[in-house]
Design a protein around this motif. Sequence first.
Motif, PDB file in Angstrom:
ATOM      1  N   LEU A 452       0.819  -1.208   0.000  1.00  0.00           N
ATOM      2  CA  LEU A 452       0.000   0.000   0.000  1.00  0.00           C
ATOM      3  C   LEU A 452       0.857   1.263   0.000  1.00  0.00           C
ATOM      4  CD1 LEU A 452      -3.095  -0.605   2.310  1.00  0.00           C
ATOM      5  CD2 LEU A 452      -3.105   0.227  -0.042  1.00  0.00           C
ATOM      6  N   THR A 453       1.835   1.300   0.884  1.00  0.00           N
ATOM      7  CA  THR A 453       2.672   2.503   0.976  1.00  0.00           C
ATOM      8  C   THR A 453       3.486   2.715  -0.297  1.00  0.00           C
ATOM      9  OG1 THR A 453       4.359   1.178   2.112  1.00  0.00           O
ATOM     10  CG2 THR A 453       2.834   2.431   3.482  1.00  0.00           C
ATOM     11  N   ALA A 454       3.988   1.632  -0.887  1.00  0.00           N
ATOM     12  CA  ALA A 454       4.754   1.777  -2.128  1.00  0.00           C
ATOM     13  C   ALA A 454       3.871   2.325  -3.245  1.00  0.00           C
ATOM     14  CB  ALA A 454       5.349   0.427  -2.529  1.00  0.00           C
ATOM     15  N   THR A 455       2.629   1.859  -3.319  1.00  0.00           N
ATOM     16  CA  THR A 455       1.713   2.349  -4.351  1.00  0.00           C
ATOM     17  C   THR A 455       1.357   3.811  -4.124  1.00  0.00           C
ATOM     18  OG1 THR A 455       0.787   0.124  -4.550  1.00  0.00           O
ATOM     19  CG2 THR A 455      -0.495   1.940  -5.476  1.00  0.00           C
ATOM     20  N   ILE A 456       1.099   4.166  -2.871  1.00  0.00           N
ATOM     21  CA  ILE A 456       0.753   5.562  -2.553  1.00  0.00           C
ATOM     22  C   ILE A 456       1.919   6.483  -2.870  1.00  0.00           C
ATOM     23  CG2 ILE A 456       0.186   7.135  -0.663  1.00  0.00           C
ATOM     24  CD1 ILE A 456      -1.374   4.795   0.603  1.00  0.00           C
ATOM     25  N   ARG A 457       3.125   6.085  -2.523  1.00  0.00           N
ATOM     26  CA  ARG A 457       4.298   6.925  -2.789  1.00  0.00           C
ATOM     27  C   ARG A 457       4.511   7.114  -4.284  1.00  0.00           C
ATOM     28  NH1 ARG A 457       9.445   5.066   0.518  1.00  0.00           N
ATOM     29  NH2 ARG A 457      10.164   7.050  -0.361  1.00  0.00           N
ATOM     30  N   ARG A 458       4.260   6.065  -5.064  1.00  0.00           N
ATOM     31  CA  ARG A 458       4.469   6.173  -6.504  1.00  0.00           C
ATOM     32  C   ARG A 458       3.395   7.028  -7.160  1.00  0.00           C
ATOM     33  NH1 ARG A 458       2.331   3.254 -10.579  1.00  0.00           N
ATOM     34  NH2 ARG A 458       1.472   1.739  -9.120  1.00  0.00           N
ATOM     35  N   LEU A 459       2.140   6.884  -6.725  1.00  0.00           N
ATOM     36  CA  LEU A 459       1.036   7.588  -7.377  1.00  0.00           C
ATOM     37  C   LEU A 459       0.859   9.014  -6.867  1.00  0.00           C
ATOM     38  CD1 LEU A 459      -1.668   4.765  -7.543  1.00  0.00           C
ATOM     39  CD2 LEU A 459      -0.110   5.513  -9.340  1.00  0.00           C
ATOM     40  N   ARG A 460       1.210   9.264  -5.616  1.00  0.00           N
ATOM     41  CA  ARG A 460       0.967  10.598  -5.044  1.00  0.00           C
ATOM     42  C   ARG A 460       2.242  11.352  -4.716  1.00  0.00           C
ATOM     43  NH1 ARG A 460      -4.041   9.994  -0.756  1.00  0.00           N
ATOM     44  NH2 ARG A 460      -5.185   8.308  -1.801  1.00  0.00           N
ATOM     45  N   GLY A 461       3.392  10.694  -4.783  1.00  0.00           N
ATOM     46  CA  GLY A 461       4.646  11.375  -4.496  1.00  0.00           C
ATOM     47  C   GLY A 461       4.835  11.725  -3.035  1.00  0.00           C
ATOM     48  N   MET A 462       4.267  10.963  -2.122  1.00  0.00           N
ATOM     49  CA  MET A 462       4.384  11.218  -0.688  1.00  0.00           C
ATOM     50  C   MET A 462       5.666  10.619  -0.119  1.00  0.00           C
ATOM     51  SD  MET A 462       0.552  10.553   0.807  1.00  0.00           S
ATOM     52  CE  MET A 462      -0.818  11.647   0.452  1.00  0.00           C
ATOM     53  N   GLY A 463       6.024  11.083   1.071  1.00  0.00           N
ATOM     54  CA  GLY A 463       7.118  10.484   1.806  1.00  0.00           C
ATOM     55  C   GLY A 463       6.677   9.203   2.486  1.00  0.00           C
ATOM     56  N   ARG A 464       7.634   8.517   3.125  1.00  0.00           N
ATOM     57  CA  ARG A 464       7.334   7.227   3.731  1.00  0.00           C
ATOM     58  C   ARG A 464       6.316   7.361   4.865  1.00  0.00           C
ATOM     59  NH1 ARG A 464      10.215   2.629   3.295  1.00  0.00           N
ATOM     60  NH2 ARG A 464      11.955   3.824   2.397  1.00  0.00           N
ATOM     61  N   ALA A 465       6.522   8.329   5.751  1.00  0.00           N
ATOM     62  CA  ALA A 465       5.628   8.489   6.903  1.00  0.00           C
ATOM     63  C   ALA A 465       4.226   8.898   6.451  1.00  0.00           C
ATOM     64  CB  ALA A 465       6.201   9.514   7.871  1.00  0.00           C
ATOM     65  N   GLU A 466       4.158   9.846   5.506  1.00  0.00           N
ATOM     66  CA  GLU A 466       2.851  10.271   5.011  1.00  0.00           C
ATOM     67  C   GLU A 466       2.121   9.126   4.316  1.00  0.00           C
ATOM     68  OE1 GLU A 466       3.030  14.838   3.706  1.00  0.00           O
ATOM     69  OE2 GLU A 466       4.494  13.574   2.692  1.00  0.00           O
ATOM     70  N   ALA A 467       2.869   8.341   3.550  1.00  0.00           N
ATOM     71  CA  ALA A 467       2.249   7.225   2.837  1.00  0.00           C
ATOM     72  C   ALA A 467       1.710   6.181   3.810  1.00  0.00           C
ATOM     73  CB  ALA A 467       3.258   6.587   1.881  1.00  0.00           C
ATOM     74  N   ARG A 468       2.438   5.940   4.900  1.00  0.00           N
ATOM     75  CA  ARG A 468       1.953   4.958   5.874  1.00  0.00           C
ATOM     76  C   ARG A 468       0.677   5.461   6.559  1.00  0.00           C
ATOM     77  NH1 ARG A 468       3.575   0.389   8.130  1.00  0.00           N
ATOM     78  NH2 ARG A 468       2.874  -0.117  10.240  1.00  0.00           N
ATOM     79  N   ALA A 469       0.638   6.749   6.891  1.00  0.00           N
ATOM     80  CA  ALA A 469      -0.572   7.308   7.497  1.00  0.00           C
ATOM     81  C   ALA A 469      -1.746   7.233   6.525  1.00  0.00           C
ATOM     82  CB  ALA A 469      -0.312   8.751   7.923  1.00  0.00           C
ATOM     83  N   GLU A 470      -1.496   7.490   5.251  1.00  0.00           N
ATOM     84  CA  GLU A 470      -2.560   7.401   4.254  1.00  0.00           C
ATOM     85  C   GLU A 470      -3.007   5.953   4.064  1.00  0.00           C
ATOM     86  OE1 GLU A 470      -5.386   8.573   1.494  1.00  0.00           O
ATOM     87  OE2 GLU A 470      -4.258   9.691   3.019  1.00  0.00           O
ATOM     88  N   ALA A 471      -2.071   5.004   4.168  1.00  0.00           N
ATOM     89  CA  ALA A 471      -2.431   3.586   4.060  1.00  0.00           C
ATOM     90  C   ALA A 471      -3.372   3.188   5.186  1.00  0.00           C
ATOM     91  CB  ALA A 471      -1.172   2.717   4.071  1.00  0.00           C
ATOM     92  N   LEU A 472      -3.074   3.653   6.417  1.00  0.00           N
ATOM     93  CA  LEU A 472      -3.980   3.395   7.542  1.00  0.00           C
ATOM     94  C   LEU A 472      -5.354   3.999   7.288  1.00  0.00           C
ATOM     95  CD1 LEU A 472      -1.582   3.999  10.579  1.00  0.00           C
ATOM     96  CD2 LEU A 472      -2.759   1.862  10.033  1.00  0.00           C
ATOM     97  N   ASN A 473      -5.373   5.202   6.746  1.00  0.00           N
ATOM     98  CA  ASN A 473      -6.632   5.881   6.463  1.00  0.00           C
ATOM     99  C   ASN A 473      -7.448   5.122   5.410  1.00  0.00           C
ATOM    100  OD1 ASN A 473      -8.597   8.014   6.453  1.00  0.00           O
ATOM    101  ND2 ASN A 473      -7.635   8.807   4.586  1.00  0.00           N
ATOM    102  N   LEU A 474      -6.774   4.616   4.384  1.00  0.00           N
ATOM    103  CA  LEU A 474      -7.477   3.881   3.336  1.00  0.00           C
ATOM    104  C   LEU A 474      -8.064   2.579   3.869  1.00  0.00           C
ATOM    105  CD1 LEU A 474      -5.181   4.340   0.196  1.00  0.00           C
ATOM    106  CD2 LEU A 474      -7.487   5.224   0.529  1.00  0.00           C
ATOM    107  N   LEU A 475      -7.315   1.867   4.697  1.00  0.00           N
ATOM    108  CA  LEU A 475      -7.826   0.616   5.257  1.00  0.00           C
ATOM    109  C   LEU A 475      -9.035   0.875   6.152  1.00  0.00           C
ATOM    110  CD1 LEU A 475      -4.590  -1.408   6.109  1.00  0.00           C
ATOM    111  CD2 LEU A 475      -6.098  -1.639   4.140  1.00  0.00           C
ATOM    112  N   GLU A 476      -8.995   1.956   6.907  1.00  0.00           N
ATOM    113  CA  GLU A 476     -10.146   2.292   7.731  1.00  0.00           C
ATOM    114  C   GLU A 476     -11.335   2.709   6.873  1.00  0.00           C
ATOM    115  OE1 GLU A 476      -8.621   5.316  10.236  1.00  0.00           O
ATOM    116  OE2 GLU A 476      -7.499   3.939  11.554  1.00  0.00           O
TER     117      GLU A 476
END
Length: 697
Positions: A452-476
């Motif tokens: 999830l984080t790798a996909t978010i970072r590639r598609l949105r250009g986020m950093g590692r920490a931001e991508a992990r927080a967004e991954a948690l948000n998407l799962l919720e």
Amino acid sequence: MIPTVAPAPADADQTGSTTAAGAPVPYAGKAALARFSRHRLFSSPGAVAGLLWLAVLVVASLTAPLWLPFKTEDQDFTAVLSGPTAAHWLGTDELGRDILSRIFAAAAGTLGTSLITVIVGVGLGTVLAMLAAGAGERTEAVISRVTEIMMSLPGTVIILAVIGAVGTNIPVVMAILGILMSAGIYRVILGQAKSLQSQLYVDAAKVDGTSPLGISLRHVLPGLANTIVVQAALIFAVGMLIQAGLAFIGFGPPIPQPSWGGMVQAASQHVYDAPWMMVPTGAVLALTVLSANAIGNALGKAPNAAAPHLPSAAARRQRAKAVAAIAAAPGLSGGDPAKGMLGVRNLSVAVDSTGAGNGVRLVTDVSFDVQPGTVLGLVGESGCGKTMTALSLLGLLPSGVSVAGGQILWNGRNLGATTEKDMEAVRGREIALISQEPMRALDPMFTIGYQLTATIRRLRGMGRAEARAEALNLLEKVGIVDAARILKTYPHQISGGMAQRVAIALALSGRPKLLVADEPTTALDVTVQAEILSLLRTLVKDTGMSVVMVTHDLGVVADICDQVAVMYAGQVVENGKTAAILDNPRHPYTLALLAADPHANHADSMPERLATINGQVPQPKDWPAGCRFAARCQFAGSACLEPVPLLPSGTGEGLVRCVKADQLAVEGMDWLPTDVPAARRLEVTPAQDHIVEKDLA
């Protein structure tokens, strides 16, 4: 009442069968010959050439005494070390012996003794691998230790020791070589055999009481066929080269018996004064090895292997030409859709034949619109082109299939004429895919959090920490409560419903405006299916994105879809609002689908027996020129033999492809169940309160 069940109709015209009188069909022999000619061995030019070469060698060697111009021991001292001449086509050796005669005279012995290595090595290795895979860990441990010892032994030393003990007995030497090589073959086949032993159909065979030997022969061995063939071709070539090497160092057949290795050794002594001597024997040896490998490669190809989704370079060039042709084509009527709206205009998808999309058409002139914030359902039987239509929206058609015409309009672009590089900016970011099997989208080698984080970072250009927080948000957002724990798990550690939720979260990583869902609830149970549909409804309402839903379930269509496009044999036969189509279907195919669906009937109006649709969807190569449903339609007439366009419905809502649509609507005709033989009807026996079936006897 228990609905009666009609048996499948017998096929009255089957090529290759026998007539009622037991006489063979006249064309059975031709059909068998056609099937033989289509064998994968004959689909490869290299394999055909290799097969012909080996056949010529064997036949020529076995019949050598009948046609050879010279005996192998005849000497012509007037033509020593000569090149090709009219008398000696391939020249002579240092004793004036004819090279052509000696090559073909030695061929049968060389090929036959190499085959001994194949039989012993591949046969023993396969048997040991199947035994180790099916007999338990202890047996596997013992066999593995023995084979490891065999692999640690110096093979050359052992072969030379055998030669010293029994002499230059080539068959015995090649059999010993096969035993030594069986250890390596065992290691290659063992892993695949263990994988086959763990399959569900093997467990089912065990439950049915099949013996271990029967399981190995019926279920495991056929799955090893490709690997065995490839290994056999490799061992055959290696055995031939080792045999030639032994003869080269003097351990070949006794003099004056010819051998390829001995001839190469003799030629090496005259490499400066007669270099031609090396050419004939070396070329024959090289061609024979290449022929064996070509045959092995052709036979090793799985007969039912699916075409890869990654196209070859030639396929990419063909697609580039097709894209340029589609882009140069004039625009179609219907107008450009608004931003965020998908417009498909006369889309056609075809098999690549002489060029990209020039073969048989799988989808023909499909048109529909998907408004922002709405859900379109593509329904129909298997083989109607629903998945091909959906995959074409993302440029993910399998290798060998291309868009042949029409337009896929999205945000001012025709995706049907978009290059692969430009489509990379569309996939995931603007249009995303949810597949029927979530495990196709999830890699078992990585955790869900990493993917999830790798996909978010590639598609949105986020950093590692931001991508992990967004991954948690998407799962919720997709309804996963313990999102932090799920991020640390692997796909195989979660249930099917949970995996589908993760796949939806993965599809939402790039904030797409269009979601293509290819039967996302088919593999799920009813409760999880309802949860996934509720999730998709919420996502459409909250995000405003649109969805193209491929499904067989009319209940799913009624639950979530705003629009419905009913497809049959690669065409849209009816298109309109869900309520209008489900309540008042205008096309006979839609009418039949609803009549065959138990959920489409109310309890008080449930018929005694559900309707059926006789026959099956025709193959693309067999599509008729007129109405493609006419052969199965209860209302078909002579007017249905002509091509039928997709026209506005008489009610003014939606489109329908049927010349009798208005007549059926006015007369209110229903799709009737077909008759069932009384001998096959199911009845309820009140006294015993269970279902019994009448016996035909």
